[in-house]
Design an enzyme around this catalytic site. Structure first.
Site, PDB file in Angstrom:
ATOM      1  CG  ASN A  67     -76.999 -12.093  35.149  1.00 54.31           C
ATOM      2  OD1 ASN A  67     -75.987 -12.718  35.474  1.00 54.31           O
ATOM      3  ND2 ASN A  67     -78.223 -12.466  35.510  1.00 54.31           N
ATOM      4  CD1 TRP A  68     -72.151 -11.518  30.410  1.00 49.93           C
ATOM      5  CD2 TRP A  68     -70.035 -11.980  30.994  1.00 49.93           C
ATOM      6  NE1 TRP A  68     -71.325 -10.653  29.747  1.00 49.93           N
ATOM      7  CE2 TRP A  68     -70.024 -10.907  30.086  1.00 49.93           C
ATOM      8  CE3 TRP A  68     -68.816 -12.444  31.493  1.00 49.93           C
ATOM      9  CZ2 TRP A  68     -68.847 -10.292  29.668  1.00 49.93           C
ATOM     10  CZ3 TRP A  68     -67.642 -11.839  31.094  1.00 49.93           C
ATOM     11  CH2 TRP A  68     -67.650 -10.766  30.187  1.00 49.93           C
ATOM     12  CE  LYS A  69     -79.409 -14.887  33.049  1.00 49.41           C
ATOM     13  NZ  LYS A  69     -80.780 -15.300  32.784  1.00 49.41           N
ATOM     14  CG  HIS A 106     -81.251 -13.596  38.574  1.00 48.48           C
ATOM     15  ND1 HIS A 106     -81.823 -14.721  38.030  1.00 48.48           N
ATOM     16  CD2 HIS A 106     -81.106 -12.704  37.570  1.00 48.48           C
ATOM     17  CE1 HIS A 106     -81.998 -14.509  36.729  1.00 48.48           C
ATOM     18  NE2 HIS A 106     -81.576 -13.303  36.423  1.00 48.48           N
ATOM     19  CD  GLU A 125     -81.422 -17.425  35.622  1.00 49.90           C
ATOM     20  OE1 GLU A 125     -80.216 -17.196  35.859  1.00 49.90           O
ATOM     21  OE2 GLU A 125     -81.977 -17.049  34.564  1.00 49.90           O
ATOM     22  N   GLY A 132     -84.974 -15.048  29.670  1.00 49.85           N
ATOM     23  CA  GLY A 132     -84.411 -16.089  28.812  1.00 49.85           C
ATOM     24  C   GLY A 132     -85.419 -16.743  27.883  1.00 49.85           C
ATOM     25  N   GLY A 184     -79.357 -10.435  30.115  1.00 49.88           N
ATOM     26  CA  GLY A 184     -78.710 -11.745  30.105  1.00 49.88           C
ATOM     27  C   GLY A 184     -78.199 -12.073  28.714  1.00 49.88           C
ATOM     28  N   GLY A 185     -79.008 -12.799  27.957  1.00 52.61           N
ATOM     29  CA  GLY A 185     -78.593 -13.299  26.639  1.00 52.61           C
ATOM     30  C   GLY A 185     -77.950 -12.264  25.734  1.00 52.61           C
TER      31      GLY A 185
HETATM   32  P1  PGA Z   1     -82.334 -12.455  29.612  1.00 55.03           P
HETATM   33  O1  PGA Z   1     -81.905 -12.555  31.175  1.00 55.03           O
HETATM   34  O2  PGA Z   1     -81.948 -11.077  29.159  1.00 55.03           O
HETATM   35  O3  PGA Z   1     -81.549 -13.532  28.937  1.00 55.03           O
HETATM   36  O4  PGA Z   1     -83.801 -12.669  29.548  1.00 55.03           O
HETATM   37  C1  PGA Z   1     -82.120 -11.488  32.046  1.00 55.03           C
HETATM   38  C2  PGA Z   1     -81.672 -11.850  33.433  1.00 55.03           C
HETATM   39  O5  PGA Z   1     -81.752 -13.018  33.800  1.00 55.03           O
HETATM   40  O6  PGA Z   1     -81.228 -10.979  34.193  1.00 55.03           O
END
Ligand code: PGA
Length: 255
Positions: free
Chosen positions: A8-10, A94, A96, A172, A233-234
């Site tokens: 997930n590159w956001k 998600h 966010e 995150g 994510g990261g």
């Molecule tokens: P993260 O994000 O691996 O950076 O904690 C995960 C996500 O938001 O799906």
């Protein structure tokens, strides 16, 4: 059941970065056998990523969609537009989007329906906040989010879903859940799914863990039978570390 690991590159990566990532990760694709690998770039990179991933074993996902199939919704993207690009999966709910954009359980349910209608497989995210965990209400929050999203779905459609258990406080932050706690939450999710879809159908639904997943902790999550992959994510931003993470997951499951 094949494990599913999604990047997930956001709101990261322009087209040049996307091309660079795809070129690099595709070199390693034979090392990912037995793992379904999914890249979820921002909308603007989807067409380019689709071109790169076409004819590869890697799949394409989007990070969101609108709840209608088309219409007067300035700035929005509908499921059929994603399907048209070769997108197979879509992340829905998600944290966010729940907590920053303010999406409700009802809104998320309408998006799950819209995705299925467009032939996309939803990756439905659920998870409690730190305060909810401290109050001891994590399970009730998770089941409320799940049941709200599943309401009105035909049991046959539920099989199409992937569930991502992502505790909000772990996303995150570098502070991943304890693997035992993630196992307990994912086992609880499986129970809720069994009640909603029946044991046979629930068996086909994969459950991912997400929240500060890295190459050095992925193994401790996927070695639990309750966890069939990760939403990352990261650690999915760089092709080398994402590739290493997928290989570590594969190794952990083979052991
Ligand atoms: P993260 O994000 O691996 O950076 O904690 C995960 C996500 O938001 O799906």
């Amino acid at each position: 059941m094949e494990m599913i690991i999604a990047a997930n590159w956001k709101m990261h990566k322009k087209t040049g970065d996307t091309a660079e990532f795809c070129r690099a990760i595709l070199k390693d694709q034979q090392l990912f056998k037995g793992v379904e690998v999914l890249i979820c770039p921002p909308y603007t990179s989807l067409p380019l990523a689709a071109e790169f991933l076409n004819d590869s074993s890697l799949k394409l996902g989007a990070q969101d969609l609108h709840w209608e199939q088309e219409g007067a919704f300035t700035g929005e993207i509908a499921g059929p537009m994603l399907a048209d690009l070769g997108v197979e999966y879509v992340i829905i709910g998600h944290s966010e989007r729940r907590h920053i954009i303010g999406e409700s359980n009802n809104r998320i349910r309408s998006k799950v329906k819209a995705a299925l209608e467009a032939g996309l497989k939803p990756i439905l995210c659920v998870g409690e906040t730190e305060a909810e965990r401290e109050q001891g209400s994590a399970n009730s929050v998770i089941s409320e989010q799940l049941l709200a999203a599943l309401e009105g779905l035909a049991p046959g459609d539920m099989e199409e879903l992937v569930i991502a258990y992502e505790p909000v406080w772990a996303i995150g932050t570098g502070k991943a859940a304890q693997p035992g706690d993630a196992d307990a939450a994912c086992s609880f999710i499986r129970e809720v799914l069994q009640n909603a879809a029946g044991p046979e159908r629930a068996q086909k639904i994969r459950i991912q863990y997400g929240g500060s997943v890295k190459v050095d902790n992925i193994g401790s999550f996927v070695e639990f039978a309750s966890i069939q992959g990760a939403l990352v994510g990261g650690a999915s931003m760089q092709p080398d570390s994402f590739s290493a993470l997928i290989q570590a997951a594969r190794k952990a499951v083979q052991n």
